[in-house]
Design a protein around this motif. Structure first.
Motif, PDB file in Angstrom:
ATOM      1  N   LEU A   1       1.670  15.196  -6.772  1.00 28.22           N
ATOM      2  CA  LEU A   1       0.886  14.350  -6.094  1.00 28.22           C
ATOM      3  C   LEU A   1      -0.316  15.238  -5.811  1.00 28.22           C
ATOM      4  CD1 LEU A   1       3.221  12.458  -3.782  1.00 28.22           C
ATOM      5  CD2 LEU A   1       2.518  11.852  -6.019  1.00 28.22           C
ATOM      6  N   LYS A   2      -1.528  14.374  -6.038  1.00 27.29           N
ATOM      7  CA  LYS A   2      -2.802  15.090  -5.959  1.00 27.29           C
ATOM      8  C   LYS A   2      -3.608  14.473  -4.800  1.00 27.29           C
ATOM      9  CE  LYS A   2      -3.548  16.166 -10.974  1.00 27.29           C
ATOM     10  NZ  LYS A   2      -4.485  16.024 -12.006  1.00 27.29           N
ATOM     11  N   GLY A   3      -3.508  13.248  -4.337  1.00 29.31           N
ATOM     12  CA  GLY A   3      -4.092  12.317  -3.398  1.00 29.31           C
ATOM     13  C   GLY A   3      -4.286  11.033  -3.774  1.00 29.31           C
ATOM     14  N   GLY A   4      -5.204  10.349  -3.228  1.00 29.29           N
ATOM     15  CA  GLY A   4      -5.475   8.932  -3.768  1.00 29.29           C
ATOM     16  C   GLY A   4      -6.318   8.284  -2.827  1.00 29.29           C
ATOM     17  N   VAL A   5      -6.210   6.970  -2.790  1.00 30.28           N
ATOM     18  CA  VAL A   5      -7.016   5.830  -1.877  1.00 30.28           C
ATOM     19  C   VAL A   5      -6.033   5.065  -1.216  1.00 30.28           C
ATOM     20  CG1 VAL A   5      -8.528   3.986  -1.988  1.00 30.28           C
ATOM     21  CG2 VAL A   5      -8.881   5.995  -3.345  1.00 30.28           C
ATOM     22  N   VAL A   6      -6.066   4.976   0.002  1.00 33.06           N
ATOM     23  CA  VAL A   6      -5.238   4.037   0.644  1.00 33.06           C
ATOM     24  C   VAL A   6      -5.915   2.800   1.748  1.00 33.06           C
ATOM     25  CG1 VAL A   6      -3.131   3.676   2.285  1.00 33.06           C
ATOM     26  CG2 VAL A   6      -3.281   5.753   0.715  1.00 33.06           C
ATOM     27  N   GLU A   7      -6.038   1.641   1.289  1.00 31.02           N
ATOM     28  CA  GLU A   7      -6.602   0.685   2.239  1.00 31.02           C
ATOM     29  C   GLU A   7      -8.250   1.270   2.300  1.00 31.02           C
ATOM     30  OE1 GLU A   7      -5.455  -2.025   3.292  1.00 31.02           O
ATOM     31  OE2 GLU A   7      -3.287  -1.704   2.882  1.00 31.02           O
ATOM     32  N   GLY A   8      -8.858   1.535   1.143  1.00 25.78           N
ATOM     33  CA  GLY A   8      -9.950   1.941   0.968  1.00 25.78           C
ATOM     34  C   GLY A   8     -10.387   3.195   1.500  1.00 25.78           C
ATOM     35  N   LYS A   9      -9.596   3.902   1.890  1.00 20.91           N
ATOM     36  CA  LYS A   9     -10.164   5.399   2.356  1.00 20.91           C
ATOM     37  C   LYS A   9      -9.503   6.448   1.555  1.00 20.91           C
ATOM     38  CE  LYS A   9      -9.436   8.510   6.265  1.00 20.91           C
ATOM     39  NZ  LYS A   9      -8.161   9.348   6.500  1.00 20.91           N
TER      40      LYS A   9
ATOM     41  N   LYS B   1       2.047  12.232   1.132  1.00 28.46           N
ATOM     42  CA  LYS B   1       3.092  12.511   1.362  1.00 28.46           C
ATOM     43  C   LYS B   1       3.782  12.120   2.579  1.00 28.46           C
ATOM     44  CE  LYS B   1       3.626  16.403  -1.625  1.00 28.46           C
ATOM     45  NZ  LYS B   1       3.959  17.898  -1.659  1.00 28.46           N
ATOM     46  N   ALA B   2       2.742  12.102   3.773  1.00 23.13           N
ATOM     47  CA  ALA B   2       3.429  11.581   5.055  1.00 23.13           C
ATOM     48  C   ALA B   2       3.506  10.128   4.992  1.00 23.13           C
ATOM     49  CB  ALA B   2       1.973  12.091   6.105  1.00 23.13           C
ATOM     50  N   LEU B   3       2.521   9.470   4.329  1.00 23.96           N
ATOM     51  CA  LEU B   3       2.700   7.933   4.050  1.00 23.96           C
ATOM     52  C   LEU B   3       4.026   7.732   3.421  1.00 23.96           C
ATOM     53  CD1 LEU B   3       1.263   5.014   4.380  1.00 23.96           C
ATOM     54  CD2 LEU B   3       0.401   5.655   2.338  1.00 23.96           C
ATOM     55  N   ALA B   4       4.545   8.273   2.449  1.00 23.92           N
ATOM     56  CA  ALA B   4       5.786   8.102   1.753  1.00 23.92           C
ATOM     57  C   ALA B   4       6.752   8.390   2.561  1.00 23.92           C
ATOM     58  CB  ALA B   4       5.491   9.034   0.480  1.00 23.92           C
TER      59      ALA B   4
ATOM     60  N   ALA C   1       0.787  -1.194   0.067  1.00 28.38           N
ATOM     61  CA  ALA C   1       0.044   0.098   0.075  1.00 28.38           C
ATOM     62  C   ALA C   1       0.823   1.371   0.027  1.00 28.38           C
ATOM     63  CB  ALA C   1      -0.941   0.033   1.150  1.00 28.38           C
ATOM     64  N   VAL C   2       2.275   1.068   0.261  1.00 32.39           N
ATOM     65  CA  VAL C   2       2.855   2.384   0.472  1.00 32.39           C
ATOM     66  C   VAL C   2       3.991   2.490  -0.624  1.00 32.39           C
ATOM     67  CG1 VAL C   2       4.280   3.311   2.008  1.00 32.39           C
ATOM     68  CG2 VAL C   2       3.026   1.967   3.043  1.00 32.39           C
ATOM     69  N   ALA C   3       4.096   1.437  -1.558  1.00 30.69           N
ATOM     70  CA  ALA C   3       5.094   1.592  -2.331  1.00 30.69           C
ATOM     71  C   ALA C   3       4.828   2.774  -3.445  1.00 30.69           C
ATOM     72  CB  ALA C   3       5.261   0.296  -3.051  1.00 30.69           C
ATOM     73  N   PRO C   4       3.550   2.781  -4.135  1.00 26.03           N
ATOM     74  CA  PRO C   4       3.215   3.748  -4.972  1.00 26.03           C
ATOM     75  C   PRO C   4       3.425   5.398  -4.447  1.00 26.03           C
ATOM     76  CG  PRO C   4       1.558   2.086  -4.921  1.00 26.03           C
ATOM     77  CD  PRO C   4       2.329   1.892  -3.898  1.00 26.03           C
ATOM     78  N   ALA C   5       3.169   5.312  -3.270  1.00 22.25           N
ATOM     79  CA  ALA C   5       3.426   6.767  -2.605  1.00 22.25           C
ATOM     80  C   ALA C   5       4.810   7.117  -2.384  1.00 22.25           C
ATOM     81  CB  ALA C   5       2.514   6.684  -1.181  1.00 22.25           C
ATOM     82  N   LYS C   6       5.697   6.226  -1.990  1.00 26.46           N
ATOM     83  CA  LYS C   6       7.002   6.418  -1.882  1.00 26.46           C
ATOM     84  C   LYS C   6       7.685   6.634  -3.109  1.00 26.46           C
ATOM     85  CE  LYS C   6       8.261   3.672   2.318  1.00 26.46           C
ATOM     86  NZ  LYS C   6       8.657   4.867   2.914  1.00 26.46           N
ATOM     87  N   ILE C   7       7.447   5.911  -4.135  1.00 26.03           N
ATOM     88  CA  ILE C   7       8.062   6.006  -5.476  1.00 26.03           C
ATOM     89  C   ILE C   7       7.610   7.375  -6.050  1.00 26.03           C
ATOM     90  CG2 ILE C   7       8.293   5.263  -7.926  1.00 26.03           C
ATOM     91  CD1 ILE C   7       8.056   2.109  -6.744  1.00 26.03           C
ATOM     92  N   LEU C   8       6.438   7.570  -6.061  1.00 26.64           N
ATOM     93  CA  LEU C   8       5.827   8.831  -6.548  1.00 26.64           C
ATOM     94  C   LEU C   8       6.664  10.124  -5.934  1.00 26.64           C
ATOM     95  CD1 LEU C   8       2.256   7.723  -7.729  1.00 26.64           C
ATOM     96  CD2 LEU C   8       4.148   8.417  -9.231  1.00 26.64           C
TER      97      LEU C   8
END
Length: 156
Positions: free
Chosen positions: A99-107, A115-118, A80-87
């Motif tokens: 980066l605009k936002g997204g969906v992580v674990e259904g949220k 960015k915080a997740l990355a 779940a974190v890999a796309p955020a880290k790479i981007l």
């Protein structure tokens, strides 16, 4: 007849996008491509209108707020974190990527949350930190017992 085929193709494309969003442990909306493929992450440039249709009636309808301008989406199924880290790493080096936002674990999450997740350490790094924290009290107790034993030996 040709119009019916085009409409059918678009409906199928919408269904595929909806299925990918639902099946992904994380979906990050951004603008990019190559490094993600190497990490096993599917990355596509999609029409905003098709993504909007794919999110209608789902928990991901909030994504529509960030679907402006050229948009690409990274679908990560395993990590779940890999796309955020790479981007995020790519965005730091390339001002053109936003980066605009997204969906992580259904949220649905904001740009700041992505960015915080990355910035979090990797899963292995977090497990290593946890192991160190758990070992410290045991190690300190063992050293204290050893010191007491050595003191008693010295006195005897």
């Amino acid at each position: 007849m040709a119009n019916a085929n085009i409409i059918q193709e678009k409906q199928e494309a919408v269904a595929v996008i909806a299925a990918k969003i639902a099946a992904s442990s994380s979906t990050v909306v951004a603008e990019l491509r190559k490094q993600l493929r190497e990490a096993g992450i599917e990355f596509q440039v999609l029409k905003n209108s098709l993504v909007r249709r794919a999110t209608e009636g789902t928990d991901y309808v909030e994504l529509n707020n960030i679907l402006t301008g050229p948009t690409a989406i990274a679908f990560g199924k395993e990590d779940a974190v890999a796309p955020a880290k790479i981007l995020n790493d790519f965005a730091k080096k390339n001002d053109a990527l936003k980066l605009k936002g997204g969906v992580v674990e259904g949220k649905v999450v904001s740009q700041e949350e992505i960015k915080a997740l990355a910035e979090l350490p990797s899963r292995e790094g977090l497990l290593s930190m946890l192991l160190s924290v758990l070992q410290a009290p045991v190690r300190n107790f063992a050293l204290a017992v050893k010191a007491v034993g050595e003191k008693q030996e010295a006195q005897a």
